[in-house]
Design a protein around this motif. Sequence first.
Motif, mmCIF file in Angstrom:
data_model
loop_
_atom_site.group_PDB
_atom_site.id
_atom_site.type_symbol
_atom_site.label_atom_id
_atom_site.label_comp_id
_atom_site.label_asym_id
_atom_site.label_seq_id
_atom_site.Cartn_x
_atom_site.Cartn_y
_atom_site.Cartn_z
ATOM 1 N N THR A 57 0.824 -1.209 0.000
ATOM 2 C CA THR A 57 0.000 0.000 0.000
ATOM 3 C C THR A 57 0.856 1.256 0.000
ATOM 4 O OG1 THR A 57 -1.832 -1.117 1.110
ATOM 5 C CG2 THR A 57 -1.766 1.284 1.275
ATOM 6 N N LEU A 59 2.702 1.088 -3.687
ATOM 7 C CA LEU A 59 1.935 1.136 -4.934
ATOM 8 C C LEU A 59 0.727 2.056 -4.888
ATOM 9 C CD1 LEU A 59 2.013 -2.690 -5.781
ATOM 10 C CD2 LEU A 59 3.622 -0.899 -6.490
ATOM 11 N N ARG A 76 -2.838 3.676 -2.335
ATOM 12 C CA ARG A 76 -3.991 3.233 -1.545
ATOM 13 C C ARG A 76 -5.066 2.591 -2.436
ATOM 14 N NH1 ARG A 76 -0.041 4.471 1.784
ATOM 15 N NH2 ARG A 76 -0.201 6.461 2.903
ATOM 16 N N LYS A 77 -5.357 3.230 -3.556
ATOM 17 C CA LYS A 77 -6.472 2.792 -4.398
ATOM 18 C C LYS A 77 -6.258 1.392 -4.966
ATOM 19 C CE LYS A 77 -9.258 4.178 -8.425
ATOM 20 N NZ LYS A 77 -10.563 4.149 -7.767
ATOM 21 N N LYS A 78 -5.055 1.119 -5.477
ATOM 22 C CA LYS A 78 -4.786 -0.205 -6.040
ATOM 23 C C LYS A 78 -4.997 -1.301 -5.012
ATOM 24 C CE LYS A 78 -1.394 1.305 -9.504
ATOM 25 N NZ LYS A 78 0.028 1.239 -9.925
ATOM 26 N N LEU A 79 -4.476 -1.054 -3.833
ATOM 27 C CA LEU A 79 -4.499 -2.122 -2.824
ATOM 28 C C LEU A 79 -5.847 -2.316 -2.178
ATOM 29 C CD1 LEU A 79 -2.220 -4.059 -2.026
ATOM 30 C CD2 LEU A 79 -1.486 -2.109 -3.391
ATOM 31 N N ASN A 126 -8.609 -2.281 -3.564
ATOM 32 C CA ASN A 126 -9.384 -3.140 -4.466
ATOM 33 C C ASN A 126 -8.874 -4.580 -4.437
ATOM 34 O OD1 ASN A 126 -11.302 -1.286 -5.504
ATOM 35 N ND2 ASN A 126 -9.758 -0.403 -6.839
ATOM 36 N N VAL A 127 -7.544 -4.740 -4.397
ATOM 37 C CA VAL A 127 -6.957 -6.080 -4.348
ATOM 38 C C VAL A 127 -7.358 -6.810 -3.064
ATOM 39 C CG1 VAL A 127 -4.788 -7.353 -4.155
ATOM 40 C CG2 VAL A 127 -5.016 -5.524 -5.847
ATOM 41 N N ARG A 142 -14.972 2.272 -7.360
ATOM 42 C CA ARG A 142 -14.548 2.796 -8.656
ATOM 43 C C ARG A 142 -14.570 4.317 -8.677
ATOM 44 N NH1 ARG A 142 -18.556 0.903 -12.856
ATOM 45 N NH2 ARG A 142 -17.165 2.107 -14.204
ATOM 46 N N GLU A 156 -7.188 8.151 -6.027
ATOM 47 C CA GLU A 156 -6.003 7.860 -5.239
ATOM 48 C C GLU A 156 -5.816 8.978 -4.213
ATOM 49 O OE1 GLU A 156 -3.799 6.332 -3.392
ATOM 50 O OE2 GLU A 156 -3.231 5.161 -5.158
#
Length: 476
Positions: free
Chosen positions: A87, A90, A92-95, A97-98, A206, A210
């Motif tokens: 986190t 890469l 906050r937003k990417k993680l 969701n993962v 969605r 970020e």
Amino acid sequence: MNTDLRTYTDVPARLDRLPWSGFHRLVVVALGITWILDGLEVTLAGSVAAALQTSPRLQLTAEQVGLTGSAYLAGAVLGSLFFGHLTDRLGRKKLFNVTLGVYLVATALTAFSWDFYSFLLFRFLTGAGIGGEYSAINSAIQELIPARLRGRVDLAINGSFWLGAAGGALLSVVLLDPELVGPDLGWRLAFGSGAALGLVILYLRRFLPESPRWLMIHGQPGEAARVVGEIEARVAAGGHVLPPPSSSALALRATHRVTMVSVARTLLRQYPGRTTLGLVLMAAQAFVYNAIFFTYALVLTRFYGVPADAVGLYILPFALGNFLGPLLLGPLFDTVGRKTMIFITYAVSGLLLAATAVLFDLGLLDATTQTAMWCIVFFFASAAASAAYLTVGECFPLEIRALTIALFYAFGTLLGGVGGPWLFGVLIASESPREIVLGYLLGAALMIVAALVTLKLGVKAECKSLEEVAPPLSGG
């Protein structure tokens, strides 16, 4: 020759001066759902404990039920560490969701468990997804909410765990009713319900950006300013007048490269008092909550003779009391102050827990009065636990915020949480009320010690920007 390599940004000031708006409500719903999901999972695990023991397929023992609770927490610990590191690297937003995706798959698989070991594995993976969510979600929420409201919002979101708990309690009453659902199907449908809720939240996320603060200290000041501009436009479109940001700008130097050495140096050399405080607060609340709540259903069924399908009716008021604590006391953390309120909530909950243990030992409680006492105890304990997450999130630099949340959650849970459910499972299996009392008194002592530590090491972070509470490591 100009040797000043600093850049200046007003991103934090622009975010902190925003009025409360529909954008912030979206942040609360789309990200705060993590705690509701965790509450749902933990409550279902507790509520179906007796059903798992009588399941024709699983037939778990009391100790095995306790071990599955510990497996869930162990997964949460490892998941928080792994995803917390990612986190910060890469975004906050990417993680977020993962990690939600990991949770969805794992809890759906739990519904198809065929024996103790498969159930144990899927609970571990479910915990890993939830643990990863803690780091990504708490860091993102604190970085997007205005400073003057951060305490009450953060406590309310963390307290929403108990909305999930209340939902899980109601759901369990229906799904564990033998006249409505078969004995080996109800608990499977209960775990599958979490995956259905998570799918809705994937859609809502969605529409979240970020974190501009993360972009700001990762060499993307232009993108950070653009995202803040979009947020401001969304707030203004809702009919709000935007006050001017403060004239002070934050100075930044080159992006700080985070290593385990720099993390250790920051925690142990730069902020040793805050590190000690975070560990004590997290460990105390983790033991009390995980030890007692994971095995609460077993106490009701074993010592008070409550039918397995009626456990949810007793957990429901308990859960609502836990939600009301952070919701009603939360504003005081922004007005009276963090240090004072953390001391009060930890001390009062510890003293009330000790009183409850004495009444239980004297045989003066039944299932109803036991539940009423828990409601009072955890009205304060829930606010205290939520404040622990608030403290470890806001008291350390931005570059390592998600990882430090993960580290404190991990160490606190390992110290107070993983062994707790197992310990109480063994104590309950002994069928000796006196041994249960000793476990409760241990939890009370830990809460009181945490309150005393807060008097010495507490941080007055109310209404201050995150950068004022803990300057970025790349600050100029």
